[in-house]
Design a protein around this motif. Structure first.
Motif, PDB file in Angstrom:
ATOM      1  N   TYR A 223      79.467 108.193 -42.364  1.00  0.00           N
ATOM      2  CA  TYR A 223      78.444 107.247 -42.809  1.00  0.00           C
ATOM      3  C   TYR A 223      77.466 106.925 -41.684  1.00  0.00           C
ATOM      4  O   TYR A 223      77.825 106.959 -40.506  1.00  0.00           O
ATOM      5  CB  TYR A 223      79.092 105.963 -43.331  1.00  0.00           C
ATOM      6  CG  TYR A 223      79.733 106.133 -44.686  1.00  0.00           C
ATOM      7  CD1 TYR A 223      78.947 106.272 -45.840  1.00  0.00           C
ATOM      8  CD2 TYR A 223      81.117 106.180 -44.830  1.00  0.00           C
ATOM      9  CE1 TYR A 223      79.531 106.439 -47.094  1.00  0.00           C
ATOM     10  CE2 TYR A 223      81.708 106.357 -46.077  1.00  0.00           C
ATOM     11  CZ  TYR A 223      80.908 106.482 -47.204  1.00  0.00           C
ATOM     12  OH  TYR A 223      81.488 106.670 -48.432  1.00  0.00           O
ATOM     13  N   THR A 263      74.728 110.518 -50.605  1.00  0.00           N
ATOM     14  CA  THR A 263      75.971 109.924 -50.093  1.00  0.00           C
ATOM     15  C   THR A 263      75.756 109.034 -48.880  1.00  0.00           C
ATOM     16  O   THR A 263      76.667 108.319 -48.473  1.00  0.00           O
ATOM     17  CB  THR A 263      76.961 111.038 -49.700  1.00  0.00           C
ATOM     18  OG1 THR A 263      76.385 111.839 -48.646  1.00  0.00           O
ATOM     19  CG2 THR A 263      77.251 111.937 -50.899  1.00  0.00           C
ATOM     20  N   ARG A 264      74.542 109.085 -48.279  1.00  0.00           N
ATOM     21  CA  ARG A 264      74.223 108.330 -47.063  1.00  0.00           C
ATOM     22  C   ARG A 264      75.178 108.702 -45.929  1.00  0.00           C
ATOM     23  O   ARG A 264      75.651 107.845 -45.178  1.00  0.00           O
ATOM     24  CB  ARG A 264      74.275 106.816 -47.313  1.00  0.00           C
ATOM     25  CG  ARG A 264      73.482 106.316 -48.503  1.00  0.00           C
ATOM     26  CD  ARG A 264      72.030 106.722 -48.425  1.00  0.00           C
ATOM     27  NE  ARG A 264      71.333 106.179 -47.272  1.00  0.00           N
ATOM     28  CZ  ARG A 264      70.069 106.460 -46.975  1.00  0.00           C
ATOM     29  NH1 ARG A 264      69.381 107.323 -47.732  1.00  0.00           N
ATOM     30  NH2 ARG A 264      69.492 105.928 -45.912  1.00  0.00           N
ATOM     31  N   THR A 265      75.466 109.994 -45.815  1.00  0.00           N
ATOM     32  CA  THR A 265      76.357 110.474 -44.762  1.00  0.00           C
ATOM     33  C   THR A 265      75.711 111.633 -44.007  1.00  0.00           C
ATOM     34  O   THR A 265      74.787 112.285 -44.503  1.00  0.00           O
ATOM     35  CB  THR A 265      77.699 110.966 -45.336  1.00  0.00           C
ATOM     36  OG1 THR A 265      77.457 112.040 -46.268  1.00  0.00           O
ATOM     37  CG2 THR A 265      78.447 109.846 -46.032  1.00  0.00           C
TER      38      THR A 265
END
Length: 372
Positions: A223, A263-265
């Motif tokens: 993240y 996914t914001r990763t």
């Protein structure tokens, strides 16, 4: 007489109730003697009250704090040890020696193909080799031409997959071989085989995929809030539920700079040694990152920070017995510490043990729980 007796009883009862009230007030004051007073957001205790509450303070300072966090991951092939074999010439399959799941060594024969183009190229090589031998080096123009034809024919056979030994034998015997042998360039496992005896194949067709599984890549999804703590070369623990929680050690090889919008990763590539072959590609795993933060931060122990609703605060010591409630803005969670972005300065003293008791006293005062 009766009236006199009644007056004595009334006086006695009044004296009794007064004594109870005085005793009650004294008991209440004794219970509260350790909390002297509250002034708005300040709690003042006696020295004895501080000892009984076990209050401890420490100075706030910048720390290179240890960090540990987990990220979901997936085991995959080490692409530096993955080979994709394709057909370099058209033909048909004469023999297949290796199939998916087989273990092979570098140089092992995987399959044999019959290729008219390979046969004709061998004939061209023999002719070019004979011509080169027949030309005198003193005839510079003819020799250079013969040399160029020979080099071209030789390179063509190498491109098809013929080895140096095969070319030496062909130059000596002038007898072309009928089959083009596909050999494994590495030691590893056949993870894909697309050949069946008798099938025809075109140039560029997929034949085999071979991987050395002694080391693998794990792709972790980290993240954005944690990515600052990930650095190339940092050690990572890889845990796999399918192997009973067995832990493997890995090393960060690369960090992708592009954030996945869904996914914001960030993708982080981890190299994991796998000498026993227990880890398998496509397994899911947990990646535990640990180490020191890459920048000093102002941080305090978790229990230092209290909150009521969305109001997060700490207690700052004003003097030996006074503690001021101070609203703070918190940042990242760093193991058993929490980052303080705003509200505290380096060198101030905060309550690290007993902050919850101070919060309780403050709330009682705000609700009118104390009367002095």
């Amino acid at each position: 007489m009766k009236g006199e007796i009644m007056r004595i009883k009334i006086v006695w009862l009044a004296a009794f109730w007064f004594a109870l009230m005085v005793a009650g007030c004294g008991k209440k004051e004794a219970q509260e003697e350790h909390v002297e007073e509250h002034h708005s957001d300040v709690v003042v205790l006696t020295e004895e009250g501080i000892k009984l509450a076990g209050i401890k303070v420490e100075k706030v300072g910048l720390r290179n704090v240890p960090v540990e966090f987990s990220a979901a991951g997936k085991v995959g092939f080490n692409e530096k040890k993955l080979v994709h074999i394709t057909a370099r010439t058209a033909g048909w399959v004469e023999k297949v020696n290796a199939f998916a799941g087989d273990r092979v060594k570098a140089g092992d024969s995987l399959a044999s193909l019959y290729s008219p183009e390979f046969l004709s190229s061998q004939g061209e090589f023999v002719q070019a080799e004979e011509r080169l031998k027949s030309v005198s080096p003193t005839d510079s123009v003819e020799y250079r031409t013969a040399q160029a034809l020979y080099n071209s024919a030789r390179s063509r056979l190498l491109l098809f997959g013929a080895g140096e030994k095969e070319l030496e034998a062909l130059a000596q015997t002038h007898r072309p071989v009928e089959r083009l042998v596909i050999k494994s360039p590495i030691t590893g496992n056949i993870v894909e085989s697309n050949l069946i005896v008798g099938n025809t194949i075109d140039r560029g067709a997929d034949l085999f995929r071979i991987s050395d599984l002694s080391s693998l890549w794990v792709m972790a999804d980290v993240y954005e809030k944690d990515i600052r703590a990930v650095q190339k070369g940092r050690q990572v623990r890889i845990k796999t539920a399918s192997l009973g929680g067995r832990t493997f050690n890995g090393t960060v090889e690369a960090v992708n700079d592009v954030l996945d919008e869904t996914t914001r990763t960030f993708k982080v590539r981890i190299l994991v040694e796998n000498p026993t072959g227990e880890l398998k590609p496509e397994m899911f795993c947990e990646c535990v990152f640990s180490g020191q933060s890459n920048r000093p931060v102002l941080a305090v122990p978790f229990e230092t920070v209290q909150h009521v609703g969305d109001d997060y605060f700490v207690f700052v010591r004003e003097d030996s017995v006074s503690f001021e409630k101070r609203t703070v803005k918190t940042g990242e969670e760093l193991g058993n510490l929490i980052e303080i972005i705003n509200g505290l300065k380096e060198g101030e003293e905060v309550v690290t043990v007993g902050a919850f008791m101070l919060k309780s006293e403050l709330l009682k005062a705000e609700m009118g729980g104390h009367g002095h």
